[in-house]
Motif scaffolding. Structure first.
Motif: not given
Length: 603
Positions: A1-18
């Motif tokens: 589950m840690q792997t999934l959380l890192i992937a989804l968290g990174s995607l959300i962070l990039y959307l917020i940054a954009y």
């Protein structure tokens, strides 16, 4: 589950940054103007300056800047543990890499599509132009010399990827001509091209095609390097809409959809595991968070500063300023598209680098083949790939291909298809960078011709042939320390490859310096450029100094000196110092004083 959380968290962070930092830059700092006539329309010539929709330019830009950089860099860097690599990719791409790419694209569009190297002569100092262009020429020569080797090695490791990669060229030409002459919507050609390319992956190694792939995989590295450089010449001199644009665009469709499959497989593997019954495996990170001190990998250099030059693409890469100001600025049909292409492409590349990291620290735990032929799982799989620095370098690409293919296999797709798809993924990225780099080298060579008054180099065919021949002569050499045998020829790019990491990152720092001066002359805020510029000028220089002078492996003072690399390293440091001196002299006199406008068309 840690792997999934890192992937989804990174995607959300990039959307917020954009939608926050990227939008702030676009609206409040750069003040992108939809009514301003862009270079693609002002200088439209049907060859290099071609007004194009932002979706197509995004595809060209993303595939050109990405290449194998965000794959090779992170696959090597996780040898220090996955946490440092992940943090550098996330925050480096948002606050440094995307600002660098966006800024380079923006100031090029405001300067009639000129490259950052050409602009430096007016905004910084006249001598800076030749100095900057010299560094650009060196960096691009290394790219051209090494990427043929990268593609050839991928083809030899994964022969089933050869036919699907080759078939992309005629598809791209047909799509380019179709769109250019008919002016139709992108939707139908895109769907047709994507369908054909996936069919080529599925059926590309069946029957007679298996023998075809095997025959081409047996070709020597030198043969592939020559063929790929000839292709690069053709792609460079053709109008951009014939091959470069459509090939990069349809490649981006395949590559982004492949990333979608990787993410979907990661989700399934994280939620439900892989396999069935007693053999079901849970997806988990099998690498240590950080490997330092007694746990440091054998032979690896210091994490600081070498993490920051090992991971270039995916966080920040100087090569990107060339794509932004060399080709993309000549194609955008509206200035407001620059945020989507410049800032958005870098964040997309950052997310790719995150997936690469996860494939190498979690995906390979689901099973990889060892040199002995057995299949390894869990921590044993990671340590087999990352026991020491030399082994990690040789197995970097295979670690990503096998790890990401394991994600795709979690969807129930055949293993052979998954491996072939990821092989095509890597080779296609490398090929798009190769032909874009050749076109960029043509621009740089032409600009050097104008700067030095050498008229033959101002011709696009002469400039391209000159660039290809220089790269070809280097590529044709054997790898350092190997005999002059046919089997060893074509690996000469490895001779200069050790200087590329620091040189490439230094290029990013100098591009930041040009952006900084452009902003300073207009009285605009500069802190968001000044901090990354300082970071990217100090770190690469530190890495280069250590490589040349410090330690038993130092190129000049080590146990086995390498005077060629030492000379190039010292020359690069001298060029940086010279540019910084020119910048220091110009800085007090630059604030609020506009430079002379570009008076002629770019090369």
């Amino acid at each position: 589950m840690q792997t999934l959380l890192i992937a989804l968290g990174s995607l959300i962070l990039y959307l917020i940054a954009y939608h926050t930092y990227g939008r702030w830059l676009a609206r409040k700092i750069f003040k992108l103007d939809p009514d301003r006539i862009p270079p693609s329309i002002e200088l439209q010539d049907g060859s290099d300056y071609v007004p194009t929709s932002k979706g197509v330019v995004f595809g060209h830009h993303f595939t050109s800047i990405a290449g194998t950089g965000p794959i090779v860099g992170p696959t090597l860097a996780v040898i220090w543990g996955w946490v440092p690599a992940l943090l550098w990719v996330l925050f480096g791409s948002i606050f440094i890499g995307a600002v660098h790419d966006f800024g380079s694209l923006y100031i090029s569009m405001r300067n009639r599509g000129q490259t950052v190297g050409d602009i430096s002569g007016r905004v910084l100092a006249p001598r800076a132009r030749i100095l900057f262009l010299s560094i650009l020429f060196l960096a691009l020569t290394i790219v051209l010399a090494i990427f043929g080797l990268v593609i050839a090695n991928v083809f030899k490791m994964f022969p089933s990827s050869i036919f699907p990669c080759l078939i992309q060229i005629p598809i791209a030409v047909i799509i380019g001509i179709w769109l250019h002459r008919k002016g139709i919507s992108l939707t139908l050609p895109s769907l047709i091209a994507l369908g054909i390319m996936y069919l080529s992956v599925h059926f590309g190694d069946w029957g007679p095609l298996h023998a075809f792939n095997a025959e081409l995989a047996s070709w020597s590295i030198l043969s592939w390097c020559i063929l790929l450089l000839v292709y690069s010449y053709i792609a460079s001199v053709l109008p951009v809409w014939v091959l470069l644009q459509p090939r990069d665009y349809i490649n981006s469709l395949q590559l982004l959809s492949a990333l979608g499959l990787v993410v979907a497989g990661l989700v399934i593997a994280a939620l439900f595991g892989v396999g069935s019954g007693a053999e079901k495996q849970a997806l988990e990170i099998v690498a240590e968070p950080i490997r330092l001190g007694e746990n440091a990998p054998a032979g690896a250099p210091m994490i600081f500063p070498f993490l920051f030059v090992t991971i270039a693409c995916g966080a920040i890469s100087g090569f990107h300023c060339l794509v932004s100001s060399g080709t993309s600025s000549k194609q955008l049909q509206s200035e407001t598209d620059a945020q989507f292409v410049g800032y958005g492409s870098m964040l997309t590349e950052g997310f790719l680098a995150v997936l690469v990291i996860l494939a190498c620290v979690a995906g390979i735990g689901l099973g990889v083949s060892s040199p002995g032929g057995e299949t390894l799982f869990g921590e044993a799989a990671y340590h087999a790939k990352y026991a020491e620095w030399g082994a990690a370098g040789k197995g970097a690409i295979s670690a990503f291909v096998e790890g990401s293919a394991n994600f795709i296999k979690a969807l129930g797709l055949p293993g052979q298809f998954a491996v072939a798809l990821m092989g095509v993924f890597v080779a296609s990225f490398a090929a798009t960078t190769l032909d874009s780099a050749c076109r960029l080298q043509r621009y740089v060579t032409q600009e050097l011709g104008h700067a030095t008054g050498i008229k033959p180099l101002q011709n696009k065919h002469v400039a391209t042939i000159f660039a290809v021949v220089i790269a070809g002569l280097i590529a044709a050499l054997p790898a350092p320390g190997t005999a002059w045998e046919v089997a060893n020829l074509g690996k000469g790019g490895l001779i200069l490859w050790p200087v590329f990491g620091a040189t490439n990152q230094l290029l990013g720092g100098i591009a930041f310096l040009v952006i900084l001066f452009w902003m300073w002359r207009r009285g605009l805020p500069i802190w968001f450029v000044a901090i990354p510029a300082l970071f990217m000028l100090i770190l690469p220089a530190t890495a280069m100094i250590m490589q040349v002078f410090i330690g038993p492996d130092a190129w000049l003072t080590g146990d086995k000196p390498n005077y060629l690399l030492a000379t190039i390293g010292i020359a690069t440091l001298a060029l940086e110092a010279w540019i910084l001196v020119e910048a220091a002299k110009a800085w007090p006199k630059a604030k609020g004083i506009l430079e002379a406008p570009p008076t002629s068309e770019p090369a």
